[in-house]
Design a protein around this motif. Structure first.
Motif, short mmCIF file in Angstrom:
data_model
loop_
_atom_site.label_atom_id
_atom_site.label_comp_id
_atom_site.label_asym_id
_atom_site.label_seq_id
_atom_site.Cartn_x
_atom_site.Cartn_y
_atom_site.Cartn_z
N GLY A 48 -12.02 8.25 -1.72
CA GLY A 48 -11.18 7.69 -0.65
C GLY A 48 -11.93 6.69 0.21
O GLY A 48 -13.13 6.42 0.00
N SER A 79 -7.26 2.91 8.98
CA SER A 79 -6.57 3.01 7.69
C SER A 79 -7.29 4.03 6.82
O SER A 79 -8.51 4.18 6.88
N SER A 89 -7.05 5.93 2.77
CA SER A 89 -6.41 6.11 1.46
C SER A 89 -7.27 7.06 0.66
O SER A 89 -8.49 7.11 0.82
N TYR A 117 -2.10 9.96 -5.06
CA TYR A 117 -2.60 8.94 -4.14
C TYR A 117 -1.75 8.90 -2.87
O TYR A 117 -0.54 9.10 -2.93
N GLU A 142 -1.72 6.40 0.96
CA GLU A 142 -2.40 5.45 1.85
C GLU A 142 -1.55 5.30 3.11
O GLU A 142 -0.33 5.43 3.07
N ASP A 159 -1.79 3.43 7.33
CA ASP A 159 -2.56 2.87 8.44
C ASP A 159 -1.74 2.93 9.72
O ASP A 159 -0.51 2.93 9.68
N ASN A 180 -10.41 5.24 -6.25
CA ASN A 180 -9.42 5.00 -5.19
C ASN A 180 -9.01 3.54 -5.08
O ASN A 180 -8.16 3.21 -4.27
N TYR A 181 -9.63 2.67 -5.86
CA TYR A 181 -9.26 1.26 -5.70
C TYR A 181 -9.04 0.58 -7.06
O TYR A 181 -7.94 0.54 -7.56
#
Lengths: 438, 544
Positions: free
Chosen positions: A145, A172, A174, A187, A189, A191, B324-325
């Motif tokens: 993360g 933020s 994620s 997942y 995410e 902000d 995560n990306y």
């Protein structure tokens, strides 16, 4: 040092302008202060913090502009940056699209700053990440993360009397949580401007439950399906469309907003009647600065009303050329919806596919805004109003313009990605192939 | 983001022009300032301040990077100059290990006091994170090189060429396009100079001067009556070279349906041909979906190599650090350990290289003080290695790093980035014409276009700039609306022929994104024209 108050910023900007000899001069002063932690394999991988502040000057003689910038703020440095911008302006070619600077404007006071967020430290970040890691470790899952917070200020002043200042905070978060076998992934995410709204524990639990729930995905045939897009998935696709609301490229004939034979599609029914899109810097859930880089005030603007295109963005130059008022791009887009929750949308679906998010979206054809990309981190088959089983990820080839003509229902908008976006039920969404990725 | 918005509003977004991600903290400067250099002695003194301050606070390892990053960006649209930006970003980034954990801090106040304070902050960050850390960092040993230096071999420093010369050239490009029937044209030139000073507690003091250049344009042709518009981008490549790249010699031109370039580039010649083919696209026939043999030019294939080979062989992705990306990788460690994972056909040999002259990835030492080298990733179709940095080397049984560590600027922490990853040419003599002669039903693709691949790098879809239909060994005409979809392993196993070395050319990405916070890097990919059998081609035409 990096975060100045309105009065402190104003004092520096005034002093800089007092040194200017140009026909007109615009000075901006910006600073930020922020930190982050990145983690993976249930441990911190990188972390850091950066503080910066800098001052930029645009000096103009006639239609010739020069720019210079500096990050030292004593009088000698401020004089130096002004004279350098003026020297460069003398040497620059004329800009035929130069617009005279705006005079004093009135801006609403923004709601973008929050003291809790500004006070975050490396220890606050470590503690928050610790909670997220705790969720993964307790369930024997793997977390990767990223948590980042920043405080920034932006200010601008020009020789025609314009002054604008904004201070903002953002936090933020994620996280991707995967099972140890690598057969399931989830997942989230999110902000916020305000740290107190951020619940990393609850968010991490959602990602963990998707990691477990998406394991053992079955393959189903690609084709056209009714899809329920979670707000993040809808936002992933639609953010590609908002940039197309630009009058100039539409007038020039090189946009999906261009009309056959010339002109734009402003005023046309381009989407389903239940599609309403606006931007509003004062939206309490999604506040933004109340001015843009041109010094124009941002205010509530309708972009789509009952499926009809109501506004396209006009830069000051293009507005003058076309004899209309300038319309700045919106910063915080809101797609209106109803009151139904994601669960309600699933319940009302006989057969369909629930999409958590999309990934690697790229334009295939700018003429039709055809996009391609893939589903990721939790894709599920729905039958008779219930999630039946996880399914393998798909590649899609679809245009958001076609998608917003196939809207069956919109739920309650939530802050996600780039805007306030509702969960959406869309018919005939085109999936073109299967992916083995998890 | 602001820069991109600005360029989009100016209409450049419509022409698929790639933009570099200049550091957020870059400051505009006078072009002449770009030629100033900082004395190495001063840099060593400042670096030692950081190394000592971190050690005093308990760091067990420290590296410091004093970076001066220069960018020049000249952009034009039709008959006018859109912008000339000279930017400089100067500062210090300090990375430490304390209590077994990484910490990083950076400052743009380059004084001894500020550097010492920043080093202490980096140690504080490491100690805060150590409380939630699992395993301690294991750093592969690296010998110190003492005081050394490296410089991109170049003939002409781009920053020494007057801006007027560049503006005149680009406006000339635009004139040619408009005179030949283009509706709009954007042309731009980017130049980058990284002046990097690296020092570490291993005893290295490395001074490097790295140069890159990227000329490009996008031609748009609009047919008002039909409402159609088509674009063609430059067939240039970003390179690790100086301004000599702009002076093409006859031997740099590869003739065919359109001229392509190797080594050096002729922007005036390319724009004339680009305008011709953009007009042809308006009336070209729409492809019939189905299986085709693909003949892929290096100007196209570089991006397929980048996405389907370069990214999945990054060890940090394999291990889950990018989960995560950017995602993970289908090339899991068990496939490598088996020593028989058939990534591609026997003809497929893929090489990682940080030393290739003229490439974007070429440097003397990476951003953690490792000397650069070359190694195999895929050998005769089998997966044999990955790309690793110092804290990963032990995981794949290496005793030293492969030198793949890079940071986009002083204010970003360095991490694993892709070296140049290239497909080796065929050993037997084979020209492009001879390759096409044997194709019954195929598509010949030139230039890079739309690209998308899943987060483990199995399923991809690519478009291009130009598509030509091949029937019974002959090119019969231009096609529109082409994209191919495949699975990485299936695709590379369908590789049936590779042209010989005389056709080898580099393509590359000036702006490859990875990491959180996001960072950009530049990397080249070389190949000769290559054939893939029976690939699924889709038709991308739609009506709105």
């Amino acid at each position: 040092m990096a975060i100045l108050s309105k009065e402190e910023a104003q004092a520096i900007l005034k002093k800089v302008l007092s040194f200017s000899k140009a026909d007109s001069c615009e000075v901006s002063l910006n600073g930020s202060n922020g930190g982050n932690i990145r983690y993976a394999r249930n441990a911190v991988s990188t972390a850091g913090q950066v503080n910066v502040m800098s001052l930029s000057v645009n000096s103009t003689f006639g239609k010739k502009t020069g720019s210079a910038s500096i990050n030292e703020f004593d009088d000698a440095s401020l004089k130096k940056v002004i004279s350098r911008a003026e020297e460069l302006a003398m040497l620059a070619p004329e800009n035929p699209e130069f617009m005279p600077l705006l005079g004093a404007q009135t801006f609403q006071e923004s709601k973008t700053y929050n003291e809790n967020t500004a006070a975050m430290t490396p220890d606050t970040r470590a503690e928050m990440v610790g909670k997220s890691l705790g969720v993964a470790k307790a369930a024997n899952l793997d977390a990767a993360g990223f948590l980042e917070n920043s405080t920034r200020f932006n200010s601008v002043m020009n020789s025609k009397g314009l002054f604008a200042y904004n201070k903002s905070t953002n936090v933020s978060f994620s996280v991707t949580i995967r099972n140890k076998e690598g057969t399931g992934s989830g997942y989230v995410e999110q902000d916020f401007n305000d740290l107190s709204k951020m619940d990393v524990l609850a968010l991490s639990k959602i990602a963990a439950s998707k990691a477990t729930g998406s394991a053992g995905a079955k393959a189903i045939e690609p084709g056209k399906y009714t899809v329920i897009l979670e707000p993040l998935a809808a936002s992933d696709i639609l953010s590609n469309m908002f940039r197309g609301f630009d009058a100039r490229s539409a007038d020039e004939g090189r946009s999906f907003m261009s009309k056959k034979g010339g002109g734009t599609r402003l005023g046309e029914q381009l989407f389903s009647e239940n599609v309403n899109i606006y931007s509003d810097p004062m939206n309490p859930e999604l506040p933004s600065a109340t001015w843009n880089g041109d010094g124009l005030a941002l205010k509530r603007t309708d972009w789509v009303k009952n499926g009809v295109v109501k506004n396209l963005a006009y830069s000051r130059f293009w507005a003058e050329k076309k004899g209309v008022e300038p319309v700045p791009f919106g910063r915080s887009m809101v797609i209106e919806g109803g009151t139904q929750s994601l669960q309600d949308l699933i319940k009302s679906t006989e057969k369909g596919i629930l999409v958590t998010r999309f990934w690697y979206i790229r334009s295939v054809d700018p003429q039709t805004l055809l996009l391609t990309g893939l589903t990721r981190d939790g894709t599920f088959y729905i039958e008779n109003g219930e999630i039946k089983f996880p399914i393998k990820n798909f590649r899609f080839n679809e245009s958001p313009v076609i998608m917003l003509n196939n809207v069956e229902a919109l739920g309650k908008p939530v802050r996600t990605g780039s805007g306030m976006i509702p969960p959406m039920k869309i018919k005939d969404f085109t999936f073109s192939s299967l992916s083995d990725a998890i | 983001m602001k820069r991109k918005d600005f360029l989009y509003l100016s209409g450049i977004g419509a022409s698929a022009l790639l933009l570099p991600d200049f550091s957020a903290y870059a400051n505009p400067i006078d072009p002449l300032q770009a030629l100033d250099k900082i004395d190495v002695k001063i840099k060593k003194e400042l670096a030692d301040v950081a190394l000592n301050a971190a050690k005093a606070k308990g760091a067990t390892y420290t590296d410091v990077r004093i970076g001066r990053y220069l960018n020049q960006f000249v952009s034009t649209r039709d008959k006018r100059v859109q912008g000339v930006a000279n930017t400089e970003s100067f500062g210090v980034g300090i990375r430490v290990i304390a209590n077994g954990c990484w910490g990083f801090a950076a400052t743009n106040t380059v004084t001894k006091e500020s550097i010492a304070k920043t080093a202490e902050e980096a140690v504080a960050v490491a100690k805060a994170n150590a409380k939630i850390q699992g395993e301690a960092v294991q750093l592969a040993p690296q010998k110190g090189f003492g005081e050394v230096s490296w410089k991109t071999p170049l003939e002409i420093n781009s920053f020494e060429v007057p801006i007027k010369e560049k503006v005149d050239l680009l406006l000339n490009v635009n004139d040619i396009a408009i005179q030949n029937g283009a509706s709009f044209i954007n042309a731009a030139l980017f130049a980058v100079n990284e002046q990097k000073y690296f020092a570490s507690t291993d005893g290295s003091y490395i001074d490097q001067d790295i140069h890159r250049i990227y000329p490009t344009f996008g031609v748009t042709v609009i047919d008002r009556a039909s409402g159609k518009f088509k674009t063609q981008s430059a067939l240039s490549s970003p390179m690790g070279m100086g301004y000599e790249y702009m002076n093409a010699r006859p031997e740099d031109k590869v003739s065919g349906v359109i001229t392509r370039y190797k080594g050096r580039y002729d922007i005036l010649g390319d724009v004339k041909e680009a305008t011709r083919v953009a007009k042809e696209k308006i009336t070209a026939k729409s492809v019939e979906a189905g299986k085709y043999d693909l003949v892929l030019d290096p100007s196209h294939l570089w991006l397929t190599i980048h996405e389907s080979v370069g990214h999945p062989t990054e060890l940090d992705r394999v291990l889950g650090y990018e989960a995560n990306y950017a995602g993970t990788s289908f090339l899991t460690l068990d496939k490598w350990q088996s020593k028989k994972f058939k990534f591609g056909s026997d003809k497929v040999n893929i090489i990682a290289d940080k030393t290739q002259v003229g490439s974007l990835g070429a440097v003397g030492y990476d951003d953690e003080g490792v000397k650069c080298k070359q190694w195999n990733l895929i050998k005769d179709g089998v997966l044999v290695n990955y790309q690793a940095i110092r804290d990963q080397a032990h995981i794949i049984g290496l005793t030293e790093s492969q030198g793949c560590c890079y940071s986009q600027g002083w204010n970003d922490v360095q991490f694993q980035r892709m070296p140049n990853v290239s497909l080796a040419s065929g050993q037997a003599k084979l020209s492009v014409d001879d390759m096409i002669k044997n194709v019954e039903k195929g598509v010949y693709i030139i230039g890079d276009g739309s690209y998308s691949i899943d987060q483990q790098r199995y399923n991809f879809q690519f478009g291009g700039q130009l598509y030509y239909e091949i029937k019974e060994g002959k090119i019969v005409g231009m096609l529109n609306d082409v994209a191919y979809q495949s699975n990485t392993q299936e695709f590379w196993n369908s590789c049936s022929a590779i042209c010989d070395e005389s056709d080898y050319r580099l393509g590359g990405s000036f702006n490859d994104g990875k990491g959180q916070p996001g960072q950009s890097s530049a990397v080249s990919h070389g190949s000769s024209t290559t054939r893939f059998n029976g690939v699924n081609v889709i038709n991308t035409a739609r009506k709105i």
